[in-house]
Design a protein around this motif. Sequence first.
Motif, PDB file in Angstrom:
ATOM      1  N   ILE A 118       0.838  -1.202   0.000  1.00  0.00           N
ATOM      2  CA  ILE A 118       0.000   0.000   0.000  1.00  0.00           C
ATOM      3  C   ILE A 118       0.870   1.248   0.000  1.00  0.00           C
ATOM      4  N   GLY A 119       2.007   1.222   0.690  1.00  0.00           N
ATOM      5  CA  GLY A 119       2.943   2.339   0.634  1.00  0.00           C
ATOM      6  C   GLY A 119       3.490   2.554  -0.764  1.00  0.00           C
ATOM      7  N   ILE A 120       3.768   1.461  -1.473  1.00  0.00           N
ATOM      8  CA  ILE A 120       4.223   1.559  -2.856  1.00  0.00           C
ATOM      9  C   ILE A 120       3.138   2.176  -3.723  1.00  0.00           C
ATOM     10  N   ILE A 121       1.904   1.747  -3.539  1.00  0.00           N
ATOM     11  CA  ILE A 121       0.788   2.318  -4.298  1.00  0.00           C
ATOM     12  C   ILE A 121       0.655   3.809  -4.009  1.00  0.00           C
ATOM     13  N   GLY A 122       0.828   4.206  -2.751  1.00  0.00           N
ATOM     14  CA  GLY A 122       0.745   5.613  -2.388  1.00  0.00           C
ATOM     15  C   GLY A 122       1.808   6.445  -3.071  1.00  0.00           C
ATOM     16  N   ALA A 123       3.043   5.963  -3.089  1.00  0.00           N
ATOM     17  CA  ALA A 123       4.131   6.715  -3.722  1.00  0.00           C
ATOM     18  C   ALA A 123       3.963   6.779  -5.236  1.00  0.00           C
ATOM     19  N   ILE A 124       3.563   5.677  -5.841  1.00  0.00           N
ATOM     20  CA  ILE A 124       3.383   5.673  -7.295  1.00  0.00           C
ATOM     21  C   ILE A 124       2.223   6.570  -7.699  1.00  0.00           C
ATOM     22  N   SER A 125       1.135   6.522  -6.942  1.00  0.00           N
ATOM     23  CA  SER A 125      -0.001   7.382  -7.284  1.00  0.00           C
ATOM     24  C   SER A 125       0.323   8.851  -7.049  1.00  0.00           C
ATOM     25  N   ALA A 126       1.097   9.163  -6.009  1.00  0.00           N
ATOM     26  CA  ALA A 126       1.504  10.560  -5.780  1.00  0.00           C
ATOM     27  C   ALA A 126       2.418  11.039  -6.903  1.00  0.00           C
ATOM     28  N   GLY A 127       3.309  10.181  -7.358  1.00  0.00           N
ATOM     29  CA  GLY A 127       4.168  10.544  -8.490  1.00  0.00           C
ATOM     30  C   GLY A 127       3.386  10.720  -9.771  1.00  0.00           C
ATOM     31  N   PHE A 128       2.320   9.969  -9.919  1.00  0.00           N
ATOM     32  CA  PHE A 128       1.478  10.094 -11.111  1.00  0.00           C
ATOM     33  C   PHE A 128       0.640  11.372 -11.059  1.00  0.00           C
ATOM     34  N   ILE A 129       0.116  11.699  -9.885  1.00  0.00           N
ATOM     35  CA  ILE A 129      -0.727  12.890  -9.741  1.00  0.00           C
ATOM     36  C   ILE A 129       0.125  14.158  -9.734  1.00  0.00           C
ATOM     37  N   PHE A 130       1.202  14.155  -8.937  1.00  0.00           N
ATOM     38  CA  PHE A 130       2.091  15.306  -8.830  1.00  0.00           C
ATOM     39  C   PHE A 130       3.370  14.986  -9.595  1.00  0.00           C
ATOM     40  N   LYS A 131       3.389  15.267 -10.865  1.00  0.00           N
ATOM     41  CA  LYS A 131       4.494  14.857 -11.733  1.00  0.00           C
ATOM     42  C   LYS A 131       5.830  15.463 -11.323  1.00  0.00           C
ATOM     43  N   LYS A 132       5.818  16.635 -10.687  1.00  0.00           N
ATOM     44  CA  LYS A 132       7.089  17.248 -10.316  1.00  0.00           C
ATOM     45  C   LYS A 132       7.771  16.522  -9.154  1.00  0.00           C
ATOM     46  N   TYR A 133       7.062  15.644  -8.459  1.00  0.00           N
ATOM     47  CA  TYR A 133       7.650  14.875  -7.368  1.00  0.00           C
ATOM     48  C   TYR A 133       8.023  13.452  -7.773  1.00  0.00           C
ATOM     49  N   SER A 134       7.870  13.112  -9.017  1.00  0.00           N
ATOM     50  CA  SER A 134       8.086  11.737  -9.452  1.00  0.00           C
ATOM     51  C   SER A 134       9.562  11.447  -9.700  1.00  0.00           C
ATOM     52  N   PHE A 135       9.988  10.245  -9.340  1.00  0.00           N
ATOM     53  CA  PHE A 135      11.316   9.733  -9.651  1.00  0.00           C
ATOM     54  C   PHE A 135      11.239   8.593 -10.658  1.00  0.00           C
ATOM     55  N   GLY A 136      10.122   8.410 -11.284  1.00  0.00           N
ATOM     56  CA  GLY A 136       9.920   7.259 -12.150  1.00  0.00           C
ATOM     57  C   GLY A 136       9.383   6.098 -11.336  1.00  0.00           C
ATOM     58  N   ILE A 137       9.060   5.030 -11.997  1.00  0.00           N
ATOM     59  CA  ILE A 137       8.404   3.905 -11.326  1.00  0.00           C
ATOM     60  C   ILE A 137       9.326   3.246 -10.300  1.00  0.00           C
ATOM     61  N   VAL A 138      10.605   3.123 -10.609  1.00  0.00           N
ATOM     62  CA  VAL A 138      11.529   2.458  -9.685  1.00  0.00           C
ATOM     63  C   VAL A 138      11.793   3.341  -8.464  1.00  0.00           C
ATOM     64  N   GLY A 139      12.049   4.607  -8.690  1.00  0.00           N
ATOM     65  CA  GLY A 139      12.301   5.526  -7.578  1.00  0.00           C
ATOM     66  C   GLY A 139      11.092   5.683  -6.678  1.00  0.00           C
ATOM     67  N   ASN A 140       9.917   5.762  -7.281  1.00  0.00           N
ATOM     68  CA  ASN A 140       8.693   5.870  -6.493  1.00  0.00           C
ATOM     69  C   ASN A 140       8.447   4.597  -5.689  1.00  0.00           C
ATOM     70  N   THR A 141       8.756   3.454  -6.259  1.00  0.00           N
ATOM     71  CA  THR A 141       8.590   2.189  -5.552  1.00  0.00           C
ATOM     72  C   THR A 141       9.508   2.119  -4.338  1.00  0.00           C
ATOM     73  N   ILE A 142      10.765   2.514  -4.525  1.00  0.00           N
ATOM     74  CA  ILE A 142      11.719   2.482  -3.417  1.00  0.00           C
ATOM     75  C   ILE A 142      11.299   3.438  -2.307  1.00  0.00           C
ATOM     76  N   SER A 143      10.872   4.637  -2.675  1.00  0.00           N
ATOM     77  CA  SER A 143      10.448   5.591  -1.647  1.00  0.00           C
ATOM     78  C   SER A 143       9.165   5.117  -0.965  1.00  0.00           C
ATOM     79  N   GLY A 144       8.290   4.429  -1.685  1.00  0.00           N
ATOM     80  CA  GLY A 144       7.085   3.877  -1.079  1.00  0.00           C
ATOM     81  C   GLY A 144       7.384   2.816  -0.050  1.00  0.00           C
TER      82      GLY A 144
END
Length: 102
Positions: free
Chosen positions: A13-39
């Motif tokens: 669920i943390g991974i889903i939260g980070a990926i969805s935040a990166g998708f909604i707020f594009k300026k905070y995205s690190f890509g799918i791998v970076g968002n997964t790690i931060s999640g």
Amino acid sequence: MTETLISLISIFIGIIGAISAGFIFKKYSFGIVGNTISGVFGSVFLIKSFGRLGFNPQSIVQNGTFNGLLFSINCIVSFLGGVFVLIIIKKISQKMNKKGTN
């Protein structure tokens, strides 16, 4: 549900939260791998930090019963952990890049 399964669900669920935040707020995205790690790190960090309030996996399945309210709080905290850590890491990254260019 066992404690291990609840922990894995919380991390997912943390991974889903980070990926969805990166998708909604594009300026905070690190890509799918970076968002997964931060999640993953955000979920684990917040559950370990605030889980002592009573919504850690051990409390959810205490005495062989399943507490749905504690599980839902655990899921919300995991989701928010993924979102918050993604934003914090991006802000730290921006500050480090800004200092490097001066």
